[in-house]
Write a protein that holds these residues in place. Structure first.
Motif, PDB file in Angstrom:
ATOM      1  N   ASP A   1      27.548  11.075 -12.258  1.00 19.48           N
ATOM      2  CA  ASP A   1      26.244  11.509 -12.743  1.00 19.48           C
ATOM      3  C   ASP A   1      25.202  10.512 -12.231  1.00 19.48           C
ATOM      4  N   PHE A   2      24.576  10.832 -11.102  1.00 18.01           N
ATOM      5  CA  PHE A   2      23.653   9.881 -10.482  1.00 18.01           C
ATOM      6  C   PHE A   2      22.356  10.555 -10.069  1.00 18.01           C
ATOM      7  N   THR A   3      21.377   9.724  -9.841  1.00 25.65           N
ATOM      8  CA  THR A   3      20.112  10.196  -9.302  1.00 25.65           C
ATOM      9  C   THR A   3      19.577   9.181  -8.310  1.00 25.65           C
ATOM     10  N   ILE A   4      18.716   9.651  -7.418  1.00 27.35           N
ATOM     11  CA  ILE A   4      17.909   8.742  -6.609  1.00 27.35           C
ATOM     12  C   ILE A   4      16.490   8.808  -7.165  1.00 27.35           C
ATOM     13  N   LEU A   5      15.681   7.829  -6.806  1.00 26.22           N
ATOM     14  CA  LEU A   5      14.315   7.771  -7.338  1.00 26.22           C
ATOM     15  C   LEU A   5      13.308   8.447  -6.422  1.00 26.22           C
ATOM     16  N   GLY A   6      13.729   8.788  -5.201  1.00 28.18           N
ATOM     17  CA  GLY A   6      12.813   9.454  -4.279  1.00 28.18           C
ATOM     18  C   GLY A   6      11.566   8.615  -4.041  1.00 28.18           C
ATOM     19  N   GLY A   7      10.410   9.237  -4.136  1.00 21.73           N
ATOM     20  CA  GLY A   7       9.147   8.543  -3.913  1.00 21.73           C
ATOM     21  C   GLY A   7       8.825   7.495  -4.949  1.00 21.73           C
ATOM     22  N   GLU A   8       9.543   7.513  -6.070  1.00 24.61           N
ATOM     23  CA  GLU A   8       9.337   6.501  -7.113  1.00 24.61           C
ATOM     24  C   GLU A   8      10.093   5.219  -6.825  1.00 24.61           C
ATOM     25  N   GLU A   9      10.945   5.225  -5.798  1.00 24.62           N
ATOM     26  CA  GLU A   9      11.573   3.973  -5.352  1.00 24.62           C
ATOM     27  C   GLU A   9      10.617   3.253  -4.415  1.00 24.62           C
TER      28      GLU A   9
ATOM     29  N   GLU B   1       0.815  -1.226   0.000  1.00 23.36           N
ATOM     30  CA  GLU B   1       0.000   0.000   0.000  1.00 23.36           C
ATOM     31  C   GLU B   1       0.841   1.266   0.000  1.00 23.36           C
ATOM     32  N   GLU B   2       1.962   1.246   0.725  1.00 25.28           N
ATOM     33  CA  GLU B   2       2.779   2.455   0.857  1.00 25.28           C
ATOM     34  C   GLU B   2       4.098   2.389   0.090  1.00 25.28           C
ATOM     35  N   GLY B   3       4.502   1.182  -0.306  1.00 26.50           N
ATOM     36  CA  GLY B   3       5.762   1.049  -1.043  1.00 26.50           C
ATOM     37  C   GLY B   3       6.982   0.942  -0.161  1.00 26.50           C
ATOM     38  N   ASN B   4       6.775   0.751   1.164  1.00 19.58           N
ATOM     39  CA  ASN B   4       7.911   0.632   2.083  1.00 19.58           C
ATOM     40  C   ASN B   4       7.516  -0.189   3.301  1.00 19.58           C
ATOM     41  N   ILE B   5       8.509  -0.598   4.084  1.00 15.62           N
ATOM     42  CA  ILE B   5       8.274  -1.484   5.224  1.00 15.62           C
ATOM     43  C   ILE B   5       7.804  -0.742   6.464  1.00 15.62           C
ATOM     44  N   SER B   6       7.807   0.592   6.414  1.00 16.59           N
ATOM     45  CA  SER B   6       7.593   1.389   7.629  1.00 16.59           C
ATOM     46  C   SER B   6       6.209   2.009   7.724  1.00 16.59           C
ATOM     47  N   ASN B   7       5.374   1.790   6.711  1.00 16.70           N
ATOM     48  CA  ASN B   7       4.047   2.405   6.661  1.00 16.70           C
ATOM     49  C   ASN B   7       4.125   3.931   6.681  1.00 16.70           C
ATOM     50  N   GLU B   8       5.193   4.454   6.073  1.00 18.81           N
ATOM     51  CA  GLU B   8       5.385   5.896   5.961  1.00 18.81           C
ATOM     52  C   GLU B   8       4.916   6.378   4.586  1.00 18.81           C
TER      53      GLU B   8
ATOM     54  N   ASN C   1       5.506   7.363   1.216  1.00 20.96           N
ATOM     55  CA  ASN C   1       6.686   7.043   0.410  1.00 20.96           C
ATOM     56  C   ASN C   1       7.326   8.275  -0.216  1.00 20.96           C
ATOM     57  N   GLU C   2       6.586   9.360  -0.286  1.00 19.29           N
ATOM     58  CA  GLU C   2       7.159  10.608  -0.808  1.00 19.29           C
ATOM     59  C   GLU C   2       8.235  11.158   0.118  1.00 19.29           C
TER      60      GLU C   2
ATOM     61  N   HIS D   1      15.365  18.201  -2.915  1.00 19.65           N
ATOM     62  CA  HIS D   1      15.324  17.275  -4.067  1.00 19.65           C
ATOM     63  C   HIS D   1      16.573  17.386  -4.950  1.00 19.65           C
ATOM     64  N   TYR D   2      17.688  17.776  -4.367  1.00 17.83           N
ATOM     65  CA  TYR D   2      18.903  18.031  -5.146  1.00 17.83           C
ATOM     66  C   TYR D   2      19.380  16.805  -5.916  1.00 17.83           C
ATOM     67  N   PHE D   3      19.242  15.629  -5.327  1.00 14.99           N
ATOM     68  CA  PHE D   3      19.768  14.422  -5.972  1.00 14.99           C
ATOM     69  C   PHE D   3      18.720  13.681  -6.805  1.00 14.99           C
TER      70      PHE D   3
END
Length: 381
Positions: free
Chosen positions: A179-187, A114-121, A123-124, A139-141
């Protein structure tokens, strides 16, 4: 998973157990509990008896099967290299089908799906650890396109004790000009906790989403500071780029001359995470990184590489039986202190949480750091 499928996938393997007992001294759960049903040999015997119809799935079997750490130490000490970890995980699928499993796993699965993570937080909020790095915009990265995706993982994203891992890793990559990025809430969660819970069929949507997220930024490499995420992508995901553990990636940066180190006059010991070492075969890369830091002295644990002792945080055991998990961590801490090292370094956010958390609870003065933290401290400007 039903008994017919279990027999097809497991029976030939489980009959190779000759009950020699070489697995017993290597199994942390057996060393703590001291009963046959808590040993790899015992679990193999149980599985064989169920397949042969001499036993029926029951609550006592559930307790045995779900107390396994999934660390793989038994296989490393087994002459025929019996894959007991795989057998146990299949048993868990069968037990789930019978309704015999720790019901807290239902809540875990709900959070993940439901939330996309193990913590029920929310995800954004996955990338809030960026606030630990001073002087960068929000959101720099998080970029639309990049050569490398840094897949952070649930624990380092949401657990405060582990958030210094992505903060350190991002700082190192930034200084190295990656040259990298993180996916943030899309991970989304990689899905590995569902494997340990006996519910791997629920991973499909997670895999599909994460693969599309990585493809969307055009990355050629995916880097992981979480060994369980790394293991899961390597073994359950389609190939969408080169998958690298943090240590393998750092070795590449060192060899290319993109990072250099200032001396650190310290003595460290290194703990091999189970999912990075035994379960993925990465042993030497972390040691290469540590040895590249001038003045640093590396002393090995008595049990190291494929023979290392699990920290106690594997196989969802901390969720199912935190007291048993803590007793395993006590054994690990004892081994660490016996080296006389100034600190223990590892390459796993869960190992860091488990060892550091237990030491704090027991009021033991022990410095525990992730390898990314040490690299960030030593890196030259």
């Amino acid at each position: 998973m039903n008994i017919v499928k279990l027999r097809k996938l497991t029976y030939e393997e489980v009959t190779r157990c000759n009950r020699c007992g070489f697995c017993l001294p290597s199994c942390p759960i057996y060393l703590v509990k001291g009963v046959e049903s808590a040993s790899p040999r015992g679990r193999n015997a149980i599985t064989r008896a169920v397949i042969e119809g001499r036993l029926q799935w029951c609550e006592e079997i559930e307790k045995s099967i779900f107390s396994c750490l999934g660390c793989g130490a038994c296989t490393a000490n087994c002459f025929p290299a019996l894959k007991t970890r795989d057998i146990v995980f299949r048993d868990r699928e069968c037990l789930v089908g019978q309704g015999l499993y720790p019901k807290i796993a239902d809540r875990l699965a709900q959070y993940i799906l439901e939330e996309g993570n193990i913590s029920n937080e929310d995800n954004e909020e996955r990338a809030e650890w960026q606030e630990l790095i001073k002087g960068i915009p929000e959101h720099y990265f998080e970029k639309d396109r990049a050569e490398v995706v840094y897949f952070v993982g649930c624990v380092a994203s949401f657990f405060p004790l582990a958030q210094k891992i992505p903060a350190s890793m991002a700082t190192v990559m930034e200084k190295a000009g990656v040259d990298f990025t993180i996916l943030g809430g899309e991970e989304w969660c990689c899905g590995y906790p569902l494997v340990g819970a006996g519910m791997p069929e629920k991973m499909e949507a997670l895999i599909e989403h994460n693969v599309e997220a990585v493809r969307g930024v055009g990355a050629k490499k995916i880097v992981f500071t979480c060994p369980s995420c790394y293991h899961t992508w390597k073994h359950f995901y389609p190939e969408v780029g080169e998958y690298l553990s943090v240590s393998e990636f750092l070795v590449g940066l060192i060899n290319e001359g993109k990072i250099r180190f200032n001396p650190l006059n310290i003595k460290v010991t290194y703990h091999d995470p189970c999912d990075l070492g035994r379960n993925s075969g990465v042993y030497e890369a972390p040691r290469e990184v540590l040895k590249a830091i001038p003045a640093l002295e590396l002393v090995e644990l008595e049990k190291n590489r494929q023979f290392t002792t699990c920290c106690g945080g594997g196989g969802n055991l901390e969720m199912v039986d935190p007291e048993l998990s803590g007793k395993v961590a006590d054994m690990k801490i004892g081994e660490i202190r016996a080296t006389g090292a100034d600190m223990v370094v590892s390459s796993c956010q869960q190992c860091l949480r488990t060892i550091a958390g237990r030491a704090r609870r027991k009021k033991i003065d022990l410095i525990v750091k992730d390898i990314t933290e040490l690299v960030a401290e030593a890196i030259a400007d």
